[in-house]
Design a protein around this motif. Structure first.
Motif, PDB file in Angstrom:
ATOM      1  N   UNK A 134       8.398  -9.456   4.987  1.00  0.00           N
ATOM      2  CA  UNK A 134       8.819  -9.213   3.607  1.00  0.00           C
ATOM      3  C   UNK A 134      10.325  -9.090   3.531  1.00  0.00           C
TER       4      UNK A 134
ATOM      5  N   UNK B 136       6.543 -13.816  -3.483  1.00  0.00           N
ATOM      6  CA  UNK B 136       5.372 -13.097  -2.956  1.00  0.00           C
ATOM      7  C   UNK B 136       4.236 -12.982  -3.973  1.00  0.00           C
ATOM      8  N   UNK B 137       4.474 -13.505  -5.189  1.00  0.00           N
ATOM      9  CA  UNK B 137       3.462 -13.341  -6.233  1.00  0.00           C
ATOM     10  C   UNK B 137       2.214 -14.152  -5.895  1.00  0.00           C
ATOM     11  N   UNK B 138       1.068 -13.487  -6.026  1.00  0.00           N
ATOM     12  CA  UNK B 138      -0.208 -14.171  -5.804  1.00  0.00           C
ATOM     13  C   UNK B 138      -0.611 -14.838  -7.110  1.00  0.00           C
TER      14      UNK B 138
ATOM     15  N   UNK C 136       3.164 -11.486   4.766  1.00  0.00           N
ATOM     16  CA  UNK C 136       4.138 -10.555   4.215  1.00  0.00           C
ATOM     17  C   UNK C 136       3.454  -9.582   3.260  1.00  0.00           C
ATOM     18  N   UNK C 137       2.143  -9.734   3.083  1.00  0.00           N
ATOM     19  CA  UNK C 137       1.411  -8.857   2.167  1.00  0.00           C
ATOM     20  C   UNK C 137       0.714  -7.758   2.936  1.00  0.00           C
ATOM     21  N   UNK C 138       0.945  -6.556   2.493  1.00  0.00           N
ATOM     22  CA  UNK C 138       0.377  -5.389   3.180  1.00  0.00           C
ATOM     23  C   UNK C 138      -1.147  -5.426   3.111  1.00  0.00           C
ATOM     24  N   UNK C 139      -1.690  -6.089   2.070  1.00  0.00           N
ATOM     25  CA  UNK C 139      -3.148  -6.192   1.989  1.00  0.00           C
ATOM     26  C   UNK C 139      -3.685  -6.962   3.182  1.00  0.00           C
ATOM     27  N   UNK C 140      -2.952  -8.009   3.573  1.00  0.00           N
ATOM     28  CA  UNK C 140      -3.397  -8.847   4.694  1.00  0.00           C
ATOM     29  C   UNK C 140      -3.171  -8.132   6.018  1.00  0.00           C
TER      30      UNK C 140
END
Lengths: 174, 252
Positions: free
Chosen positions: B190, B19-21, B121-125
């Motif tokens: 996630x 999950x790392x950006x 899977x990113x809450x930001x998205x």
């Protein structure tokens, strides 16, 4: 925050989801993506697909209508065919009857002619028979008289021809 | 997503690494404009969308090809959903809902490709998506209905004494919507992806018996396929339900 959450070589420490330093980046690219998708969809894809679907619906409706029309036409054609067939049958029956009558007439005429001919022939034949018979009777009388004369002569009598003839005639009548 | 065999001792599972950006080029800091793996996979989602809905329909065939059938299936599915739930008025929002659905659906499925990056899977998205819906619903509701939009919090079918309490609950639930809306989607993806990665770590550590976690991964993967489709569907249908509050007739 950034150094804490993303350690060296992209290894995650804790949840990368909660690494607020990457949020502006994600949100920015998300907005770009959404705007691109929105414009592609609303300008190109959706109107196109909608038009295709509407066109198909129209085509199907038209085809069904055309099919209904053709069906009606087929029914009408079948009816016309039936009518034609029936009238042809009547016509044929009429022609057959006329032909039969003609033939009958010809036949009757021929029969009558034949009958007349036969009658004529019969009458002629009868006449001939009568003649032959009469001829025969005369011949027999003559033969009988001659024979009688010869017999009388043979038996030594001198027969008077007249007497013999009278006697023979009397015997023939008898 | 697949585990490269974790060498070294014991279980060294890093389920969160996926999950790392990361920046696509170099190793610098991540500014808001930096092209990252987020950019890459969102770009791939755009390309997939274009291939699915634009390229496949370029012949505009009356008798559709397979690709066009799929595009029409997506169109019909979302169109019907918007029409059924939001109502005929809501069809103005069809491109908007379709955008959300296609993005979530394709991102979920692209995330199922091993070694890929799952943007949803990113809450930001997902949070941004949910906030977009929340803001849209609120703005459209007030623009279309004015103060009458607030009537949805006042449950007229309940006894008068209960109405203030219910109104409070309704208001709270209204403001919790973006949270539940986004956490439901992000959390599902996630969790699933992390669990697969954990199993994959087991497989690396278990030697001969590693077929057990591999089978478990196969089963989880099947479940994740289902989750990807269902969560895209749920996200979209909830968007429609919220939009009905703003656009449709009162329904409480």
């Amino acid at each position: 925050m950034a150094t804490e959450a993303t350690g060296e070589a992209g290894k995650a420490v804790g949840m990368p989801q909660l690494d607020l330093s990457t949020w502006p980046n994600q949100i920015f690219w998300l907005m770009v993506t959404l705007v691109v998708i929105y414009f592609v969809l609303s300008r190109i894809a959706l109107p196109r697909i909608g038009a295709v679907l509407a066109e198909r619906k129209g085509t199907i409706t038209n085809d069904i209508a055309a099919a209904e029309e053709l069906k009606l036409k087929a029914v009408a054609a079948e009816k016309a065919y039936g009518d034609a067939l029936a009238s042809a049958r009547t016509e044929a029956a009429k022609i057959v009857a006329a032909a039969k009558a003609d033939i009958q007439k010809d036949l009757d005429a021929a029969t009558a002619r034949a009958d007349a001919e036969i009658a004529a022939k019969v009458a002629e034949s009868e006449k001939t028979i009568v003649e032959i018979r009469e001829g025969a009777v005369a011949a027999i009388t003559e033969v009988a008289r001659d024979t009688a004369n010869e017999l009388v002569a043979a038996l030594g009598g001198a027969a008077d021809a007249k007497t013999v003839a009278a006697a023979v005639t009397a015997r023939l009548k008898g | 997503m697949m585990a490269t065999a974790e060498h070294g001792s014991g279980l060294q599972i890093k389920p969160m690494d996926q999950f790392v950006v990361k920046p696509l080029f170099g190793d610098g800091p991540i500014e808001w404009y930096t092209p990252t793996n987020v950019t890459l996979w969102m770009g791939i989602a755009i390309l997939a969308m274009v291939a699915l809905l634009v390229l496949s329909t370029r012949r505009r065939a009356i008798v559709p090809s397979r690709g066009q059938s799929v595009a029409e299936l997506f169109y019909g599915f979302i169109h019907k959903m918007v029409e059924d739930i939001v109502g005929h008025e809501g069809l103005k929002f069809f491109p908007y809902v379709m955008t959300l659905f296609m993005f979530v659906f394709l991102s979920n499925f692209l995330g199922l490709i091993p070694t890929s990056f799952t943007t949803t899977s990113h809450i930001a998205v997902t949070g941004t998506l949910a906030l977009l819906v929340f803001v849209t619903v609120t703005v459209v509701g007030f623009v279309r209905k004015g103060p009458a939009f607030l009537a949805m919090f006042w449950v007229t079918s309940a006894p008068l004494a209960l109405r203030p309490i219910l109104a409070l609950i309704e208001v709270i639930s209204y403001f919790v919507r973006p949270l539940s809306h986004s956490v439901r989607l992000g959390g599902n993806l996630l969790a699933g992806h992390a669990v697969i990665k954990v199993f994959a770590g087991f497989a690396g550590a278990m030697g001969v018996a590693s077929f057990v976690p591999v089978l478990a991964i196969a089963a989880m993967y099947g479940l994740e396929v289902l989750v990807s489709a269902v969560q895209a569907y749920v996200f979209t249908i909830l968007t429609c339900v919220y939009l009905r509050d703003a656009v449709g007739e009162a329904h409480h």
